[in-house]
Design a protein around this motif. Structure first.
Motif, PDB file in Angstrom:
ATOM      1  N   ASP A   1      64.617  69.612   4.315  1.00 34.52           N
ATOM      2  CA  ASP A   1      64.064  68.629   5.268  1.00 34.52           C
ATOM      3  C   ASP A   1      63.751  67.308   4.583  1.00 34.52           C
ATOM      4  O   ASP A   1      63.806  66.253   5.201  1.00 34.52           O
TER       5      ASP A   1
ATOM      6  N   TYR B   1      61.706  76.812   0.528  1.00 27.59           N
ATOM      7  CA  TYR B   1      61.735  77.292   1.919  1.00 27.59           C
ATOM      8  C   TYR B   1      61.858  78.803   1.904  1.00 27.59           C
ATOM      9  O   TYR B   1      62.099  79.420   0.867  1.00 27.59           O
TER      10      TYR B   1
ATOM     11  N   PRO C   1      63.685  75.608   7.135  1.00 26.48           N
ATOM     12  CA  PRO C   1      63.968  74.168   7.235  1.00 26.48           C
ATOM     13  C   PRO C   1      64.395  73.847   8.662  1.00 26.48           C
ATOM     14  O   PRO C   1      64.778  74.747   9.417  1.00 26.48           O
ATOM     15  N   GLU C   2      64.338  72.557   9.047  1.00 22.95           N
ATOM     16  CA  GLU C   2      64.751  72.207  10.419  1.00 22.95           C
ATOM     17  C   GLU C   2      66.228  72.501  10.635  1.00 22.95           C
ATOM     18  O   GLU C   2      66.620  73.015  11.669  1.00 22.95           O
ATOM     19  N   ARG C   3      67.058  72.137   9.637  1.00 19.68           N
ATOM     20  CA  ARG C   3      68.498  72.444   9.734  1.00 19.68           C
ATOM     21  C   ARG C   3      68.798  73.537   8.723  1.00 19.68           C
ATOM     22  O   ARG C   3      68.449  73.399   7.538  1.00 19.68           O
TER      23      ARG C   3
END
Ligand code: AMP
Length: 213
Positions: free
Chosen positions: A144, A130, A137-139
């Motif tokens: 992910d 990432y 990343p989503e969080r």
């Protein structure tokens, strides 16, 4: 076309573009760096032997490399996007003796941009990568794909980065001319966004290879 090599300096977006290219051509993406990091994470005898080289940003010695590459070629006879190999003329000659490559995608990115990108790079223990700005990343701080925490790779620390870039210029760049002489090189500017570079690679591969004088 099924057999690709992707070449570029550290943080040129090689791994990301290799993933996209692999998806488009229906072949696996294989990274020798990830293969090595898996060995280190699993604590295998090979992993223990190669860990200091990876940490220092140095190339893993040839005799430890050849067996990994042979194994990878045997596992993927249908083709693949090979990322991180070859990195020296010796490796290119070794690969040529075993495998007939169709296309060599070269990502061109100036060193200062590579250094800036490396500063934001994060990875999980399974090798999914990432970037805190370009590929979030989503969080935050969590992969992910497997929920593992993200961290900075040891060889993304500044001293190792400088060493890896100089190895790239001294040892890896000369192999581009080797493949250009075979009419197989497709160079792309790797500076724009992930999507733009992906589109540029697809366009290049639909047309003729780089002109070689
Ligand atoms: P990468 O993820 O491609 O930047 O590779 C990380 C590290 O793995 C490199 O700095 C080397 O220590 C090692 N490595 C990966 N591929 C090779 C290779 N073809 N030859 C020697 N060492 C390699």
């Amino acid at each position: 076309m099924k057999r690709f090599i992707i070449i570029g300096p550290q943080a040129s977006g090689k791994g990301t573009q290799a993933d996209l290219l692999a998806l488009e051509y229906g072949v696996p993406h294989v990274s020798t760096g990830s293969e090595f990091r898996k060995e280190v994470a699993a604590g295998t005898p090979l992993g223990k032997e190669i860990e200091p080289y990876l940490d220092r940003g140095e190339l893993v010695p040839q005799e430890l490399n050849d067996s990994i590459v042979k194994g990878v070629l045997e596992r993927h006879p249908e083709g693949m996007v090979l990322d991180g190999y070859p990195r020296t003329m010796h490796q290119a000659e070794f690969l040529d003796s075993l495998w007939k490559v169709d296309a060599v995608v070269v990502l061109k990115v100036p060193d200062p941009l590579c250094v800036e990108r490396i500063g934001g790079r994060r990875i999980c223990d399974n090798g999914h990568d990432y970037h805190i700005v370009y590929k979030r990343p989503e969080r935050e701080g969590i992969c992910d794909l497997d929920g593992l925490p993200l961290h900075v790779r040891d060889d993304d620390k500044p001293e190792a980065v400088a060493k890896r870039l100089s190895i790239y210029h001294e040892q890896t760049e000369p192999i581009i001319a080797h493949y250009a002489a075979q009419g197989k090189v497709y160079s792309v500017d790797g500076s724009p966004s992930i999507e733009e570079v992906d589109i540029a690679i697809a366009k290049r591969l639909d047309g003729p290879a780089d002109h070689h004088s």
